[in-house]
Design an enzyme around this catalytic site. Structure first.
Site, PDB file in Angstrom:
ATOM      1  N   LYS A  55      34.292  37.164  41.543  1.00 56.16           N
ATOM      2  CA  LYS A  55      33.660  38.467  41.287  1.00 56.16           C
ATOM      3  C   LYS A  55      32.200  38.420  41.719  1.00 56.16           C
ATOM      4  CE  LYS A  55      36.854  39.533  37.551  1.00 56.16           C
ATOM      5  NZ  LYS A  55      37.140  39.525  36.115  1.00 56.16           N
ATOM      6  N   GLN A  99      34.553  38.693  30.530  1.00 51.96           N
ATOM      7  CA  GLN A  99      35.798  38.078  30.999  1.00 51.96           C
ATOM      8  C   GLN A  99      36.695  37.715  29.813  1.00 51.96           C
ATOM      9  OE1 GLN A  99      36.699  37.852  34.236  1.00 51.96           O
ATOM     10  NE2 GLN A  99      38.637  36.877  33.705  1.00 51.96           N
ATOM     11  N   ASP A 122      35.289  47.753  33.459  1.00 47.27           N
ATOM     12  CA  ASP A 122      36.639  47.246  33.232  1.00 47.27           C
ATOM     13  C   ASP A 122      37.575  48.343  32.709  1.00 47.27           C
ATOM     14  OD1 ASP A 122      37.681  44.698  33.702  1.00 47.27           O
ATOM     15  OD2 ASP A 122      36.459  43.781  32.130  1.00 47.27           O
TER      16      ASP A 122
END
Ligand code: GUN
Length: 298
Positions: A55, A99, A122
């Protein structure tokens, strides 16, 4: 026998990233705004470390400001939430990603809900889930994996999926549920199947669109697939394989790819399908978050 199209997610993601880089350069040049992405990782899960590194690398390649916060596995919830609060207030950060999975002392719900909805790239905040579920897909931050799957489905079948039957195997909040909402918003007739579903193969055989997101290597066999279906494989499973007498570890999907290629019209491979598209959609969401701050300033 004809074989299916192998959907090249890696190539498609590279195209998307090139567009995002160009749009980023314009945003920087014309408005002095550099999209900023903050990624938080707690603990040392090896798979998470690989994802986070990818990422960061992609964010930098797109011209973003990228910052990573790596916290010890025993970090308290209060400390994580305090860091998120500081990122919420930081104008150089437009997107915040925590994460998953998190260590057991941290409550995933409280942590994901502490990211402000306008930086929730997200798509995990209830405001964004609510918008998506209400069919307000253009206004929501949509979770990156289902957003990437949807792009690949649209490229095979068009944007209007009226009359198509879609089966999503897996009911997670990250993939299965938002995937079903996106397919429904595109007019597909959607079924969500899961571990308690009876006679799963009979159900998947009716699917014009089959999305497998269960995390079981090669669960979906060739004869589970309707001839001519579009098959999207979200699974990332590490398996031991033997190669030239050695045992090696490989990544494989939830679908038996070789068998699926004999039945379907199009199939995503693992690796090189959904994974790269997920990262590209994270970049797209972050760019959009940055662009939206400009609109709010007007
Ligand atoms: N872990 C596995 N998939 C994801 C994802 O899409 N977002 C985050 N934040 N963590 C994940």
């Amino acid at each position: 026998m004809t074989t299916a199209i192998r959907i090249d997610g890696k190539a498609r993601a590279a195209e998307l990233s090139a567009h995002i880089s160009a749009d980023t350069a314009r945003l920087v040049q014309q408005h002095g705004i550099t999209p900023g992405l903050a990624v938080l990782i707690v603990g040392e899960d090896p798979a998470s470390q690989v994802y986070v590194r990818n990422k960061k690398r992609t964010a930098e390649a797109c011209g973003f400001y990228s910052v990573q916060h790596t916290l010890a596995a025993d970090t308290s919830e209060a400390e994580v939430i305090k860091l998120i609060a500081s990122l919420n207030a930081d104008d150089s950060v437009h997107g915040i990603l925590v994460q998953l999975p998190l260590p057991p002392q941290l409550d995933e719900k409280r942590i994901t809900q502490s990211v402000v909805p306008q930086k929730d790239v997200d798509g995990f905040h209830y405001v964004n889930i609510g918008k998506l579920t209400a069919g307000d897909t253009d206004d929501a931050f949509v979770p990156c994996t289902p957003a990437g799957c949807m792009l690949m489905i649209e490229e095979q079948l068009g944007k209007d999926l009226s009359g198509k039957r879609a089966v999503v195997v897996g009911r997670s909040n990250i993939v299965g549920k938002p995937m079903a909402s996106l397919l429904l918003a595109a007019n597909a007739t959607v079924t969500i199947a899961h571990s308690r579903t009876r006679d799963l193969p009979a159900l998947t055989r009716e699917a014009d669109i089959l999305v497998a997101a269960v995390g079981r290597a090669h669960m979906v066999q060739g004869d589970w697939i309707k001839p001519g279906a579009v098959v999207i494989d979200v699974g990332i499973n590490r398996v031991e394989a033997s190669e030239a007498g050695d045992t090696v570890s490989r990544l494989t999907g939830d679908v038996d790819f070789a068998a699926a290629m004999q039945h379907a019209a199009a199939v995503t491979p693992v690796p090189g399908g959904v994974g790269p598209m997920t990262i590209a959609m994270l970049m797209a969401n972050t760019l959009r978050a940055a662009q939206l701050t400009r609109q709010r300033m007007k």
